[in-house]
Motif scaffolding. Structure first.
Motif, PDB file in Angstrom:
ATOM      1  N   LYS A 123       0.863  -1.183   0.000  1.00 32.06           N
ATOM      2  CA  LYS A 123       0.000   0.000   0.000  1.00 32.06           C
ATOM      3  C   LYS A 123       0.900   1.234   0.000  1.00 32.06           C
ATOM      4  N   ILE A 124       0.458   2.278  -0.663  1.00 32.31           N
ATOM      5  CA  ILE A 124       1.226   3.514  -0.749  1.00 32.31           C
ATOM      6  C   ILE A 124       1.545   4.017   0.664  1.00 32.31           C
ATOM      7  N   GLY A 125       2.808   4.356   0.885  1.00 33.85           N
ATOM      8  CA  GLY A 125       3.232   4.892   2.166  1.00 33.85           C
ATOM      9  C   GLY A 125       3.561   3.841   3.222  1.00 33.85           C
ATOM     10  N   GLU A 126       3.440   2.552   2.860  1.00 29.45           N
ATOM     11  CA  GLU A 126       3.708   1.491   3.833  1.00 29.45           C
ATOM     12  C   GLU A 126       4.782   0.517   3.344  1.00 29.45           C
TER      13      GLU A 126
END
Length: 95
Positions: A20-23
């Protein structure tokens, strides 16, 4: 000790970690654990091959240039850095 069917059942209930974006950091830790659990031999072989390739390249770099490539994290980026810095310049092509 876990039986073959118990191991297969445990592995089949694991879900593949989805990025997931940012993870990315959390995902990469989970993905490494997933790969280690599902196929430890493959994961370890890939890690050993990477280490061997990077070490071989590092050993072939003259001492006076070694610090320029210290930041390279893997063999592929090290290879590209060597190619860009030493192999692809105009002076080396003239020689």
């Amino acid at each position: 000790m876990e039986s073959q069917s118990e191991t297969s059942q445990t592995m089949s209930t694991l879900k593949l970690p989805v990025l997931k974006i940012g993870e990315f950091d959390l995902w990469s830790m989970r993905m490494e654990q997933y790969l280690t659990f599902t196929d430890h031999a493959l994961w370890e072989l890939a890690w050993k091959n990477e280490l061997k390739a990077k070490s071989t390249l590092i050993l072939a770099i003259p001492d006076e240039h070694l610090l320029k490539f210290h930041a390279c994290k893997d063999a592929k980026s090290l290879w590209e850095a060597i190619k860009n810095r030493i192999g692809g310049n105009k002076e080396s092509k003239k020689m």
